[in-house]
Design an enzyme around this catalytic site. Structure first.
Site, PDB file in Angstrom:
ATOM      1  N   LYS A 138       6.984  39.574  80.258  1.00 50.33           N
ATOM      2  CA  LYS A 138       6.003  39.808  79.184  1.00 50.33           C
ATOM      3  C   LYS A 138       4.809  40.614  79.690  1.00 50.33           C
ATOM      4  O   LYS A 138       4.178  41.325  78.915  1.00 50.33           O
ATOM      5  CB  LYS A 138       5.542  38.485  78.561  1.00 50.33           C
ATOM      6  CG  LYS A 138       6.676  37.738  77.869  1.00 50.33           C
ATOM      7  CD  LYS A 138       6.477  37.520  76.387  1.00 50.33           C
ATOM      8  CE  LYS A 138       7.821  37.325  75.723  1.00 50.33           C
ATOM      9  NZ  LYS A 138       7.882  36.471  74.588  1.00 50.33           N
ATOM     10  N   LYS A 220      19.772  39.856  76.762  1.00 43.30           N
ATOM     11  CA  LYS A 220      19.883  38.765  75.783  1.00 43.30           C
ATOM     12  C   LYS A 220      19.421  39.242  74.400  1.00 43.30           C
ATOM     13  O   LYS A 220      18.564  40.133  74.301  1.00 43.30           O
ATOM     14  CB  LYS A 220      19.102  37.543  76.300  1.00 43.30           C
ATOM     15  CG  LYS A 220      17.829  37.248  75.594  1.00 43.30           C
ATOM     16  CD  LYS A 220      17.107  36.030  76.068  1.00 43.30           C
ATOM     17  CE  LYS A 220      15.696  36.144  75.484  1.00 43.30           C
ATOM     18  NZ  LYS A 220      15.034  34.972  75.078  1.00 43.30           N
ATOM     19  N   LYS A 223      14.354  38.602  69.472  1.00 42.01           N
ATOM     20  CA  LYS A 223      13.728  39.011  68.211  1.00 42.01           C
ATOM     21  C   LYS A 223      12.719  40.127  68.429  1.00 42.01           C
ATOM     22  O   LYS A 223      12.346  40.819  67.496  1.00 42.01           O
ATOM     23  CB  LYS A 223      13.107  37.823  67.477  1.00 42.01           C
ATOM     24  CG  LYS A 223      12.064  37.012  68.232  1.00 42.01           C
ATOM     25  CD  LYS A 223      11.461  35.993  67.300  1.00 42.01           C
ATOM     26  CE  LYS A 223      11.080  34.638  67.806  1.00 42.01           C
ATOM     27  NZ  LYS A 223      10.958  34.179  69.102  1.00 42.01           N
TER      28      LYS A 223
HETATM   29  P1  ATP Z   1      10.871  36.839  72.204  1.00 43.97           P
HETATM   30  O1  ATP Z   1      11.841  37.961  72.052  1.00 43.97           O
HETATM   31  O2  ATP Z   1       9.681  36.933  71.281  1.00 43.97           O
HETATM   32  O3  ATP Z   1      10.539  36.520  73.620  1.00 43.97           O
HETATM   33  P2  ATP Z   1      13.081  35.106  71.836  1.00 43.97           P
HETATM   34  O4  ATP Z   1      13.948  35.651  70.747  1.00 43.97           O
HETATM   35  O5  ATP Z   1      13.530  35.314  73.226  1.00 43.97           O
HETATM   36  O6  ATP Z   1      11.586  35.566  71.657  1.00 43.97           O
HETATM   37  P3  ATP Z   1      12.060  32.418  72.016  1.00 43.97           P
HETATM   38  O7  ATP Z   1      11.054  32.115  70.943  1.00 43.97           O
HETATM   39  O8  ATP Z   1      11.561  32.712  73.372  1.00 43.97           O
HETATM   40  O9  ATP Z   1      12.992  33.583  71.506  1.00 43.97           O
HETATM   41  O10 ATP Z   1      13.122  31.244  72.106  1.00 43.97           O
HETATM   42  C1  ATP Z   1      13.294  30.192  71.194  1.00 43.97           C
HETATM   43  C2  ATP Z   1      14.493  29.355  71.608  1.00 43.97           C
HETATM   44  O11 ATP Z   1      15.682  30.109  71.422  1.00 43.97           O
HETATM   45  C3  ATP Z   1      14.501  28.925  73.080  1.00 43.97           C
HETATM   46  O12 ATP Z   1      15.081  27.642  73.204  1.00 43.97           O
HETATM   47  C4  ATP Z   1      15.375  29.951  73.727  1.00 43.97           C
HETATM   48  O13 ATP Z   1      15.962  29.463  74.922  1.00 43.97           O
HETATM   49  C5  ATP Z   1      16.414  30.184  72.646  1.00 43.97           C
HETATM   50  N1  ATP Z   1      16.958  31.545  72.719  1.00 43.97           N
HETATM   51  C6  ATP Z   1      16.252  32.694  72.631  1.00 43.97           C
HETATM   52  N2  ATP Z   1      17.067  33.762  72.712  1.00 43.97           N
HETATM   53  C7  ATP Z   1      18.326  33.262  72.870  1.00 43.97           C
HETATM   54  C8  ATP Z   1      19.623  33.863  73.014  1.00 43.97           C
HETATM   55  N3  ATP Z   1      19.759  35.175  73.014  1.00 43.97           N
HETATM   56  N4  ATP Z   1      20.685  33.068  73.150  1.00 43.97           N
HETATM   57  C9  ATP Z   1      20.543  31.706  73.142  1.00 43.97           C
HETATM   58  N5  ATP Z   1      19.356  31.076  73.017  1.00 43.97           N
HETATM   59  C10 ATP Z   1      18.262  31.827  72.874  1.00 43.97           C
END
Ligand code: ATP
Ligand code: LTN
Length: 358
Positions: A138, A220, A223
């Site tokens: 980040k 991964k 969003k």
């Molecule tokens: P950002 O892109 O804003 O960092 P993010 O999409 O990675 O956000 P988080 O808000 O960090 O999502 O994660 C929320 C939950 O979803 C956490 O438990 C995280 O481990 C899970 N998660 C996020 N992305 C994935 C993925 N691609 N596959 C499985 N679990 C996920």
């Protein structure tokens, strides 16, 4: 459903021991988890987190939060943050997180989270926070706003978990490092001031803990990906979902076979299909044996749309009833606040702060 989830290896703590001694009976294990209301959730968030939360509702005492304080570590538009908080709560409920069966609350409604963070900050070293993968990522993606909150993110997360005496924390694979630092802080505090915190374990699904981007299966699904074709949003329409799957990156081979190393795109789609339909990877491979990629990708898109469509519609219905959501937040904050206050006053006492008169 426990078989789909695995504990971190290693000797398990016995968090129930003290309570068991006091009451003569074991309490149910307690779960805590949260997601940030930082935008529309993806299929990765749903599969990696929220879907598992729902499956654990009947077996555990579950506490689920909306981690709004965490979102402030990245610049937010205030009106969007407010809207996203309601929308995430509606999505939790539409996904089956029944507020009657768990404690569902907004993190900022319970001031103990920020207060415990202060205490934990006094036993946390900058080096261990600077080493965190998420902080490094980040800091790169938000280079113009590397603030103290971004670095301190894991300490606030540790406070979330430790306040409630959670035994288990169901999250996607990317959050494992944050649970590890939570464990380190709990052990450090307990060592310095006597046993206070339960040392939690991560609870990570065997399948679907890391859903990959549809456009670059080495990354991964996230969003915050600037390319919307890379992720399925839980707000996407049926047509959009199917189109995105039809455009998903696969390979120049033609067989639908699970092979993470050589066929990461196809393997990701097989994982999604398997988790969403409940079929094993082997069954999914057999179903598409001899079929073209186009047919396979459409089938995955349709299966996902069948799950996402009703959730999106229910979410939009719930979202219209702000009074209902405010009431859920109020009840959640009361229950969570009571538990959190108990832990916080124990912590204040242990570190030597004079107790305020009631
Ligand atoms: P950002 O892109 O804003 O960092 P993010 O999409 O990675 O956000 P988080 O808000 O960090 O999502 O994660 C929320 C939950 O979803 C956490 O438990 C995280 O481990 C899970 N998660 C996020 N992305 C994935 C993925 N691609 N596959 C499985 N679990 C996920
Ligand atoms: N950092 C988490 C959200 C989160 C969380 C928590 C998860 C905040 N506090 C406590 C589990 C337990 C994320 O998913 N990005």
């Amino acid at each position: 459903m426990t078989e789909i989830l695995s504990n971190k290896d290693g000797e398990a703590e016995n968090p129930n021991a003290v309570e068991q001694m006091k009451t003569g009976q074991a309490r149910r294990k307690r779960l805590f988890s949260a997601v940030q209301p930082s935008g529309t959730l993806t299929l990765g968030n749903y599969i990696g987190a929220i879907r598992n939360w729902r499956m654990l509702l009947d077996e555990y005492d579950c506490i689920y939060a909306l981690a709004d304080l965490h979102t402030l570590t990245v610049r937010q538009n205030p009106a969007d943050l407010r809207r996203n908080t309601y929308a995430l709560a509606a999505l939790y409920i539409a996904s089956g997180i029944d507020p009657e069966k768990c404690v569902l609350f907004v993190q900022s409604h319970v001031s103990a989270h920020a207060e415990l963070s202060w205490i934990l900050n006094t036993i946390t070293y900058p080096g261990e926070l600077q080493r965190m993968t998420q902080f490094k990522d980040k800091s790169r993606s938000h280079a113009d706003n590397v603030n103290m909150g971004l670095m301190d993110y894991p300490v606030l997360m540790a406070s979330d978990i430790l306040l409630y005496g959670a035994d288990l924390v169901p999250v996607g694979a990317d959050q494992k490092q944050h649970i590890e630092i939570t464990r380190d802080l709990a052990i450090r505090f307990n060592g310095r001031y006597s046993d206070t915190f339960i040392v939690p374990e991560p609870y990570i699904a065997k399948s679907g803990a890391k859903i990959m981007s549809l456009q670059d299966p080495s990354k991964k699904m996230s969003k915050s990906d600037p390319n919307p074709a890379a992720f399925i949003s839980m707000d996407d329409s049926r047509d959009t979902i199917i189109k995105k799957f039809r455009r998903a990156v696969t390979d120049s081979d033609t067989t639908v076979r699970y092979d993470e190393e050589h066929k990461p795109g196809v393997s990701n789609l097989l994982t999604i299909y398997s988790v969403i339909t409940g079929k094993s990877i082997g069954e999914a491979e057999a179903e598409f044996c001899g079929k073209m990629y186009g047919e396979f990708k459409t089938a995955v898109g349709e299966a996902v749309a069948d799950v996402v469509d009703p959730i999106r519609e229910e979410k939009n219905r719930i979202l219209k009833d702000k009074a209902y959501l405010d009431n859920v937040f109020k009840n959640g904050a009361e229950s969570a606040g009571r538990m959190a206050k108990r832990t916080l006053s124990k912590v204040y006492k242990r570190v030597g702060l004079v107790q305020a008169m009631p």
